[in-house]
Design a protein around this motif. Structure first.
Motif, PDB file in Angstrom:
ATOM      1  N   LEU A  64      30.583  17.678 -21.695  1.00 16.77           N
ATOM      2  CA  LEU A  64      30.787  18.487 -20.493  1.00 16.77           C
ATOM      3  C   LEU A  64      32.260  18.416 -20.106  1.00 16.77           C
ATOM      4  O   LEU A  64      32.835  17.322 -20.034  1.00 16.77           O
ATOM      5  CB  LEU A  64      29.949  17.944 -19.329  1.00 16.77           C
ATOM      6  CG  LEU A  64      30.181  18.624 -17.972  1.00 16.77           C
ATOM      7  CD1 LEU A  64      29.625  20.050 -17.962  1.00 16.77           C
ATOM      8  CD2 LEU A  64      29.567  17.814 -16.825  1.00 16.77           C
ATOM      9  N   LEU A  65      32.856  19.585 -19.869  1.00 14.31           N
ATOM     10  CA  LEU A  65      34.217  19.650 -19.333  1.00 14.31           C
ATOM     11  C   LEU A  65      34.095  20.119 -17.891  1.00 14.31           C
ATOM     12  O   LEU A  65      33.664  21.253 -17.637  1.00 14.31           O
ATOM     13  CB  LEU A  65      35.064  20.629 -20.163  1.00 14.31           C
ATOM     14  CG  LEU A  65      35.137  20.291 -21.663  1.00 14.31           C
ATOM     15  CD1 LEU A  65      35.944  21.355 -22.411  1.00 14.31           C
ATOM     16  CD2 LEU A  65      35.738  18.905 -21.890  1.00 14.31           C
ATOM     17  N   ALA A  66      34.433  19.235 -16.947  1.00 18.48           N
ATOM     18  CA  ALA A  66      34.147  19.497 -15.540  1.00 18.48           C
ATOM     19  C   ALA A  66      35.428  19.537 -14.713  1.00 18.48           C
ATOM     20  O   ALA A  66      36.284  18.647 -14.826  1.00 18.48           O
ATOM     21  CB  ALA A  66      33.200  18.419 -14.995  1.00 18.48           C
ATOM     22  N   ASP A  67      35.528  20.567 -13.883  1.00 18.12           N
ATOM     23  CA  ASP A  67      36.648  20.736 -12.941  1.00 18.12           C
ATOM     24  C   ASP A  67      36.650  19.555 -11.956  1.00 18.12           C
ATOM     25  O   ASP A  67      35.675  19.337 -11.240  1.00 18.12           O
ATOM     26  CB  ASP A  67      36.434  22.071 -12.204  1.00 18.12           C
ATOM     27  CG  ASP A  67      37.368  22.311 -11.021  1.00 18.12           C
ATOM     28  OD1 ASP A  67      38.260  21.492 -10.752  1.00 18.12           O
ATOM     29  OD2 ASP A  67      37.184  23.360 -10.351  1.00 18.12           O
ATOM     30  N   ALA A  68      37.762  18.820 -11.938  1.00 18.62           N
ATOM     31  CA  ALA A  68      37.872  17.650 -11.046  1.00 18.62           C
ATOM     32  C   ALA A  68      39.306  17.610 -10.519  1.00 18.62           C
ATOM     33  O   ALA A  68      40.086  16.728 -10.848  1.00 18.62           O
ATOM     34  CB  ALA A  68      37.540  16.373 -11.811  1.00 18.62           C
ATOM     35  N   ASN A  96      22.902  15.603 -16.935  1.00 17.51           N
ATOM     36  CA  ASN A  96      22.535  14.695 -18.026  1.00 17.51           C
ATOM     37  C   ASN A  96      23.490  14.842 -19.212  1.00 17.51           C
ATOM     38  O   ASN A  96      23.072  14.888 -20.378  1.00 17.51           O
ATOM     39  CB  ASN A  96      21.084  14.975 -18.455  1.00 17.51           C
ATOM     40  CG  ASN A  96      20.553  13.921 -19.388  1.00 17.51           C
ATOM     41  OD1 ASN A  96      20.903  12.743 -19.266  1.00 17.51           O
ATOM     42  ND2 ASN A  96      19.732  14.335 -20.347  1.00 17.51           N
ATOM     43  N   ALA A  97      24.789  14.923 -18.915  1.00 15.39           N
ATOM     44  CA  ALA A  97      25.795  15.093 -19.973  1.00 15.39           C
ATOM     45  C   ALA A  97      25.909  13.806 -20.796  1.00 15.39           C
ATOM     46  O   ALA A  97      26.003  12.715 -20.252  1.00 15.39           O
ATOM     47  CB  ALA A  97      27.145  15.437 -19.357  1.00 15.39           C
ATOM     48  N   GLU A  98      25.936  13.973 -22.105  1.00 12.89           N
ATOM     49  CA  GLU A  98      26.093  12.833 -23.010  1.00 12.89           C
ATOM     50  C   GLU A  98      27.489  12.231 -22.840  1.00 12.89           C
ATOM     51  O   GLU A  98      27.667  11.026 -22.796  1.00 12.89           O
ATOM     52  CB  GLU A  98      25.896  13.343 -24.448  1.00 12.89           C
ATOM     53  CG  GLU A  98      26.081  12.328 -25.537  1.00 12.89           C
ATOM     54  CD  GLU A  98      24.846  11.450 -25.707  1.00 12.89           C
ATOM     55  OE1 GLU A  98      23.750  11.910 -25.329  1.00 12.89           O
ATOM     56  OE2 GLU A  98      25.006  10.319 -26.207  1.00 12.89           O
TER      57      GLU A  98
END
Ligand SMILES: [Zn+2]
Ligand SMILES: [Zn+2]
Ligand SMILES: [Zn+2]
Length: 274
Positions: free
Chosen positions: A194-198, A242-244
Motif C-alpha cells: 500500500l502506498l498511502a498519502d501521509a 489489511n495491507a501486507e
C-alpha cells in the motif's frame, strides 16, 4: 510486478527549492530526495509498464532511476504535482494511452479525462481513455481500478493494480483525507503493498488553519486540514485495509528532521517486487 517509487514527495518536494529547514538540509547531506509524486509499475512478463501520475519531475526521475518509458499512464487528479509532467511526452513518446476518470467534477464542470484532453490537446501521441471508477480495466496485463477518494474540492482517485496471473496487488490511496468511502476501501483492501498519502505527522495539525479531522479513538487526527491524511491516519488506513506492507508517500518537508526519514516513510528510488 516491479514497483518503483519515482516521486514520494508533496507538491514542493524535499528538498524544497530555497528552503534551509533542518529536514531539507538533512536530505541534502544524506543525498535523499522526495520529488513530486509518481510510481512506475512494470509487468515483468511482458516488459510493459504503467505510470501512475505524470510528475513535473518526470525527466529527472526517468534519468535517475533508469526505468523504461511507460506504455500507459493513469492520472489520479488534476493538481499540478500529478498532471503537469504530461508535457514531457512531447517529442519523447510515439504513443501513450492515458487513463483518467470519466465522472464530471462539479468543481470544474469536467471529468479528469476531459481536463487532460483539453489541457494537452497538442500532444498527438496521447490517447485519452475515459475510465469509469470502480470498474476494472486491463492495462499492461494488469487489472486496474480507479476508486473515488476524498480530496476536496476536486475529485481524486486511488488506484488498485492486480496481476491476474500471480494475484499480486498494489494499492495507492491517491491524495486523500482519511474519509475514503467504503466501496473504495473494498477495492483497495488486502494489498501486498500500500502506498498511502501521509503528508505530515498528526502533531502538525496544530499549525493548519483548519486543524485536523477524523480523530482516531486516541483523539489523534487522521486528516490534516481537509485534503490529506496525517501519518497516523495513513497508518490507520493501512490497518483498516489489511495491507501486507505499507510505504508512506506524498511526504512534506514539514516533518521534523528526526521524524522525516524514519520507517515507514518512503524516499525516491525504492523498488519492490510483488
Ligand atoms: Zn524545508
Ligand atoms: Zn492533490
Ligand atoms: Zn499531490
Amino acid at each position: 510486478m516491479r514497483v518503483t517509487l519515482l516521486g514520494t514527495g508533496d507538491t514542493t518536494g524535499t528538498p524544497t527549492v530555497g528552503c534551509d529547514c533542518d529536514t531539507c538540509e538533512t536530505a541534502r547531506e544524506r543525498g535523499l530526495e522526495r520529488t513530486r509524486f509518481s510510481v512506475h509499475v512494470e509487468n515483468e512478463r511482458s516488459g510493459r509498464s504503467l505510470l501512475i501520475d505524470f510528475s513535473p519531475d518526470f525527466r529527472y526521475q526517468f534519468l535517475r532511476d533508469d526505468v523504461s518509458l511507460p506504455d500507459a499512464a493513469v492520472i489520479t487528479h488534476i493538481h499540478f504535482d500529478h498532471l503537469d509532467g504530461l508535457g514531457n511526452v512531447f517529442r519523447v513518446f510515439d504513443d501513450l494511452e492515458v487513463y483518467a476518470a470519466d465522472e464530471t467534477d462539479p468543481e470544474t464542470g469536467q471529468s479528469v479525462a476531459e481536463t487532460v484532453r483539453t489541457d494537452y490537446h497538442y500532444l498527438d501521441p496521447v490517447t485519452v481513455r475515459p475510465t469509469t471508477p470502480l470498474e476494472p480495466v486491463r492495462i499492461c496485463g494488469f487489472d486496474v481500478t480507479l476508486v473515488p477518494v476524498d480530496h476536496p474540492p476536486l475529485v481524486c482517485y486511488g488506484v488498485a493494480i492486480e496481476d491476474p496471473e500471480t494475484g499480486s496487488k498494489l494499492s495507492l490511496t491517491g491524495d486523500t483525507s482519511y474519509d475514503v468511502p467504503d466501496s473504495s476501501r473494498a477495492v483497495l483492501a488486502d494489498p501486498d503493498l500500500l502506498l498511502a498519502d501521509a503528508i505530515v505527522p498528526a502533531h502538525l495539525c496544530d499549525y493548519h488553519p483548519l486543524g485536523g479531522r477524523h480523530d482516531g479513538p486516541n483523539g489523534v487526527p487522521r486528516t490534516f486540514g481537509t485534503k490529506h491524511m496525517t501519518r497516523e491516519g495513513a497508518l490507520a488506513l493501512a490497518e483498516d485495509l489489511n495491507a501486507e506492507r505499507t510505504r508512506l508517500v506524498h511526504v512534506a518537508h514539514y516533518y521534523p528532521a528526526d521524524e522525516a526519514f524514519e520507517e515507514p516513510l518512503a524516499v525516491d528510488g525504492e523498488q519492490y517486487g510483488l
